[in-house]
Structure formats: C-alpha cells, structure tokens
Motif scaffolding. Structure first.
Motif, PDB file in Angstrom:
ATOM      1  N   THR A   1     -19.853   2.917 -21.333  1.00  0.00           N
ATOM      2  CA  THR A   1     -20.224   1.511 -21.161  1.00  0.00           C
ATOM      3  C   THR A   1     -19.570   0.668 -22.254  1.00  0.00           C
ATOM      4  N   ARG A   2     -19.701  -0.658 -22.122  1.00  0.00           N
ATOM      5  CA  ARG A   2     -19.200  -1.580 -23.132  1.00  0.00           C
ATOM      6  C   ARG A   2     -20.352  -2.434 -23.650  1.00  0.00           C
TER       7      ARG A   2
ATOM      8  N   ALA B   1     -12.464 -20.228 -28.327  1.00  0.00           N
ATOM      9  CA  ALA B   1     -13.552 -19.304 -28.025  1.00  0.00           C
ATOM     10  C   ALA B   1     -13.120 -17.893 -28.414  1.00  0.00           C
ATOM     11  N   ILE B   2     -14.009 -17.194 -29.108  1.00  0.00           N
ATOM     12  CA  ILE B   2     -13.759 -15.816 -29.529  1.00  0.00           C
ATOM     13  C   ILE B   2     -14.830 -14.929 -28.914  1.00  0.00           C
ATOM     14  N   THR B   3     -14.407 -13.855 -28.257  1.00  0.00           N
ATOM     15  CA  THR B   3     -15.316 -12.881 -27.681  1.00  0.00           C
ATOM     16  C   THR B   3     -14.968 -11.505 -28.231  1.00  0.00           C
ATOM     17  N   ALA B   4     -15.844 -10.527 -27.962  1.00  0.00           N
ATOM     18  CA  ALA B   4     -15.567  -9.157 -28.411  1.00  0.00           C
ATOM     19  C   ALA B   4     -16.411  -8.185 -27.615  1.00  0.00           C
ATOM     20  N   THR B   5     -15.896  -6.960 -27.489  1.00  0.00           N
ATOM     21  CA  THR B   5     -16.655  -5.856 -26.915  1.00  0.00           C
ATOM     22  C   THR B   5     -16.450  -4.626 -27.788  1.00  0.00           C
ATOM     23  N   ALA B   6     -17.329  -3.656 -27.603  1.00  0.00           N
ATOM     24  CA  ALA B   6     -17.254  -2.390 -28.332  1.00  0.00           C
ATOM     25  C   ALA B   6     -17.670  -1.266 -27.395  1.00  0.00           C
ATOM     26  N   PRO B   7     -17.243  -0.041 -27.671  1.00  0.00           N
ATOM     27  CA  PRO B   7     -17.684   1.081 -26.832  1.00  0.00           C
ATOM     28  C   PRO B   7     -19.193   1.282 -26.929  1.00  0.00           C
TER      29      PRO B   7
ATOM     30  N   ASP C   1     -20.705  -6.157 -14.716  1.00  0.00           N
ATOM     31  CA  ASP C   1     -19.798  -6.562 -15.792  1.00  0.00           C
ATOM     32  C   ASP C   1     -20.520  -7.275 -16.933  1.00  0.00           C
ATOM     33  N   SER C   2     -21.838  -7.210 -16.973  1.00  0.00           N
ATOM     34  CA  SER C   2     -22.586  -7.917 -18.011  1.00  0.00           C
ATOM     35  C   SER C   2     -22.340  -7.292 -19.383  1.00  0.00           C
ATOM     36  N   PRO C   3     -22.169  -8.137 -20.420  1.00  0.00           N
ATOM     37  CA  PRO C   3     -22.060  -7.607 -21.777  1.00  0.00           C
ATOM     38  C   PRO C   3     -23.410  -7.230 -22.367  1.00  0.00           C
ATOM     39  N   PHE C   4     -24.502  -7.607 -21.675  1.00  0.00           N
ATOM     40  CA  PHE C   4     -25.844  -7.454 -22.233  1.00  0.00           C
ATOM     41  C   PHE C   4     -26.660  -6.470 -21.394  1.00  0.00           C
ATOM     42  N   THR C   5     -26.350  -5.194 -21.545  1.00  0.00           N
ATOM     43  CA  THR C   5     -27.041  -4.142 -20.820  1.00  0.00           C
ATOM     44  C   THR C   5     -28.191  -3.598 -21.663  1.00  0.00           C
ATOM     45  N   LEU C   6     -28.873  -2.609 -21.110  1.00  0.00           N
ATOM     46  CA  LEU C   6     -29.964  -1.955 -21.818  1.00  0.00           C
ATOM     47  C   LEU C   6     -29.481  -1.250 -23.085  1.00  0.00           C
ATOM     48  N   HIS C   7     -28.197  -0.904 -23.137  1.00  0.00           N
ATOM     49  CA  HIS C   7     -27.636  -0.255 -24.327  1.00  0.00           C
ATOM     50  C   HIS C   7     -27.441  -1.236 -25.480  1.00  0.00           C
ATOM     51  N   ASN C   8     -27.468  -2.521 -25.187  1.00  0.00           N
ATOM     52  CA  ASN C   8     -27.135  -3.535 -26.190  1.00  0.00           C
ATOM     53  C   ASN C   8     -28.408  -4.149 -26.780  1.00  0.00           C
TER      54      ASN C   8
END
Length: 403
Positions: free
Chosen positions: A383-384, A372-378, A12-19
């Motif tokens: 993946t996110r 607190a403000i968070t965000a995700t994107a495709p 569930d990490s927001p910081f993958t290799l895609h990011n």
C-alpha cells in the motif's frame, strides 16, 4: 492481515486504515477539534472516543501524553473503524472532508530548519562558489541548521504575501528596497515533537521515536535576493521568516514502519552521538507542482542526515525540547535534474527557465503563482501512505508610500 475498514475508502485514497493521520478541523458551525483522516472523511475523536483531550484547537495536549498514549489511541481508532458492531455509535462522528475547514494542526513552540540534503547543498555551493569545494568543511560532520520564526508557520492554503526588504546594491550604491524578485520555494519534510526533554540533557538518536510524534510536508518560502544580501555573517533572517507553510495532516511515525530505510553511505566518520543504528531514513516520494505542472519529484530517501540525527544534534548542547517544537529537513533534492526541490536549483539560479503549459516561463515565482507539494511513502502489503498536500499562492504586498 489488517481487518477491513467499514468506512468506504477509495482505492487511490492516501488516507487508508494503515495511515490515520491527525489534524485539526472546524466542522460547519462547530468549534475546532482534533480529527483523523480516513478515506474521504474526518473522524471527530472527541466524540468517537468520548475524550475531551481532542475537543481542542490543537494537537498539543495529546502530543504531550507520550508514545504509549499515542499507540493506545491509534489502536482504539483502528478498532472503531474495523468493528462494524459499533458503527451506529461512530458514524455520527464522521464528517465529509470536503465540508470541513482544516486548520494549523498544532501550536508551534520553537522552529528549526536544517540543511540536510547533500545534493541540495552541493548544488547551491556550485552556483555560489564556482571552482571551490561545493560543501563547506563542517557539512558532513554535523547537520547544519538555523532557528526560524515559529509565529509565521501557516497551514496549507494560506496565501503567501511577497516579502519586501533590502537587496544587494551595485558597488558604491545604496541598497535597493522593494519586493523580492527572486521568490522561491523549498520542498521539505517536517517533524513534530510531542514528548519534551529537560534542559541540560541530550536526546539520543535511539530515542527519536519517543519524542517525535509524526511527519508532515513543508514549503519553506525563500526570498533569494534578500537572503544574498543579509545572510553573511549570521545566516537566514528576513529571507525566510515571512512564511513557512505546513500541511494540515500529521502522519504518525507508527504509520511509517514500511518506509524506514538506511541513509546514504557516510563518507566521513561520525561522532558517536550521531551514529544512527536504527535506520531512520525515510523513503518518501515528493512531488512539486507549479500552477498545476509537475516541476520536480524529490526523493527524501536521498537525504544525508536522518531526522533522528537532526534531533540528536539539536539537543546535544543541552537544549530542551518542548511539546509543539517543530523542525524541518531543509530542501529535499536528489541527484537528478528532475529531483531538485527549489526553483533556484531547478532553473540553476535563473539560467534555465521552466516553461509552463500556457507558454509562460518562470525562473522564480510571480504574483498569482500557486505551488503544491505532495508526498507518498510505502505502507504495509504494497500500500501507499499519503501526506495530503501543502499548498500556497503568492500575492502582492500593498505598496506603502512611506517606503
């Protein structure tokens, strides 16, 4: 198919290799330096790449090197994190994210804030100008913006001191002076300029990605009662300039290919310099929490003006860009009542208070409140992409007897 990362990355990490977002961190006992987030770690780029460009307390030197260099470094980082043969060399450059201190990721030059959400602008118009057209006549012809105060951009986690100032008086009375009683937030998205442009030239919409390095989250704290008294005829000033919070991670544009989307349909013809043929709308899903409770989920995909159009308008008069220039979208709001990006909209100017889990209510912020403000994107392959968070807590300004 992307190669597998040898650094453990939670599912569930927001910081993958895609990011691979960039930030500035201070390791325990060490000097500030540039790093990239991967899972629960921060990769020290100066050490991993043997490159002094990243042994600095800001991203600016790297940003100034331009798009080809940005892409080259991204490819090198990806290779380091997927080629296990170099693990013994790279592993010492990894720091646990919970053991470092995150700092302001870049040194700001100029700061511009826009007003790019049709839903936000229309809601504010309906509140302030009932019975009239909610949008001002120029709104769909150009992205409205104002110059902010770059010196009061602060990194996430910095306390926000409640501003003092004058507010609207009763008829014939002196303007009251004191702490703002209508302190608000604005959930926004920010854009960091890397490559400069000469004064007297324009940056076209198709040149957006050659100049803007990446994207972050913004909370543009706003004192609505100060704003109501001061903003005619020249616009926001003290109501905005006391603090604007920025998330510590800058997500590169190159990580957001799967998030690009067409903007909403235009209902007015655009001048040629604003015709965005590359669809630089972004499908970002924001979430706003007040004292831990979700109060809104604004969609950035609903923004009328794209970041490429904002940049084109910002420079169409010949204004130059500098490395470290920063601009924000303005409040992100969608069409639904649960998609509004500021308390003024969420509570409809105080008419409909928000009830928190402890039973207390809010129309605007009280001392001790934390937002607190968070965000995700495709991302690619379902993946996110995560942006981390921008967080701030309101504290009181000490009373001065001479006031």
């Amino acid at each position: 198919m992307t190669s597998r990362c040898w650094v453990p990355v939670p599912e569930d990490s927001p910081f993958t290799l895609h990011n691979l977002p960039y930030g500035v961190f201070a390791p325990d006992g060490g000097a500030p330096r540039v790093g990239v987030a991967i899972g629960e770690h921060v990769l020290d780029l100066a050490r991993a790449l043997d490159d002094d460009t990243f042994a600095r307390p800001a991203l600016n030197a790297f940003l100034a090197q331009g798009r080809d260099r940005w892409r080259d470094v991204r490819a090198k980082i990806t290779a380091l994190l997927t080629d296990a043969s170099g693990r013994d060399t790279v592993e010492p450059a990894l720091h646990r994210a919970d053991r470092v201190r995150m700092l302001m990721p870049f040194e700001p030059a100029d700061y511009v804030d826009f007003y790019a959400s049709e839903h936000h602008a229309a809601n504010i118009g309906r509140m302030l100008r009932p019975g009239q057209e909610p949008l001002t006549p120029q709104w769909k012809h150009l992205p409205i913006g104002y110059h902010g105060r770059s010196g009061t951009l602060v990194v996430s986690g910095t306390d926000v001191v409640r501003p003092w100032g004058q507010t609207r008086p009763a008829d014939g009375a002196e303007p009251p002076f004191g702490p703002s009683r209508r302190l608000d937030i604005e959930a926004e998205v920010g854009f960091v300029v890397g490559t400069p442009s000469p004064r007297g030239t324009r940056v076209g919409v198709d040149d957006f990605a050659d100049h803007v390095f990446g994207v972050c989250l913004v909370n543009d704290w706003s004192a609505r009662d100060l704003q109501a008294w001061e903003y005619v005829p020249l616009g926001p000033f003290l109501a905005k300039s006391f603090a604007t919070s920025v998330s510590p991670w800058i997500v590169p544009l190159d990580a957001l290919g799967a998030a690009r989307t067409a903007p909403p349909e235009r209902t007015e013809p655009l001048r040629p310099y604003l015709r965005d043929g590359e669809d630089w709308g972004l499908d970002l899903a924001l979430e706003v929490r007040l004292n831990g409770q979700v109060v809104s989920r604004p969609p950035f995909s609903a923004m009328y003006w794209t970041p490429a159009q904002m940049l084109a308008h910002m420079t169409v008069n010949g204004a130059s860009l500098r490395t470290g220039d920063f601009y924000a979208s303005g409040t992100v709001s969608g069409p639904g009542p649960r998609e509004r990006g500021c308390l003024m909209e969420i509570t409809w100017n105080g008419r409909d208070p928000v009830t928190l889990p402890d039973g207390s209510t809010r129309t605007f912020l009280e001392d001790g409140d934390e937002v607190a403000i968070t965000a995700t994107a495709p991302g690619p392959d379902g993946t996110r992409i995560g942006f981390g968070e921008v967080r701030g807590r309101v504290v009181a300004q000490p009373l001065r007897t001479e006031d």
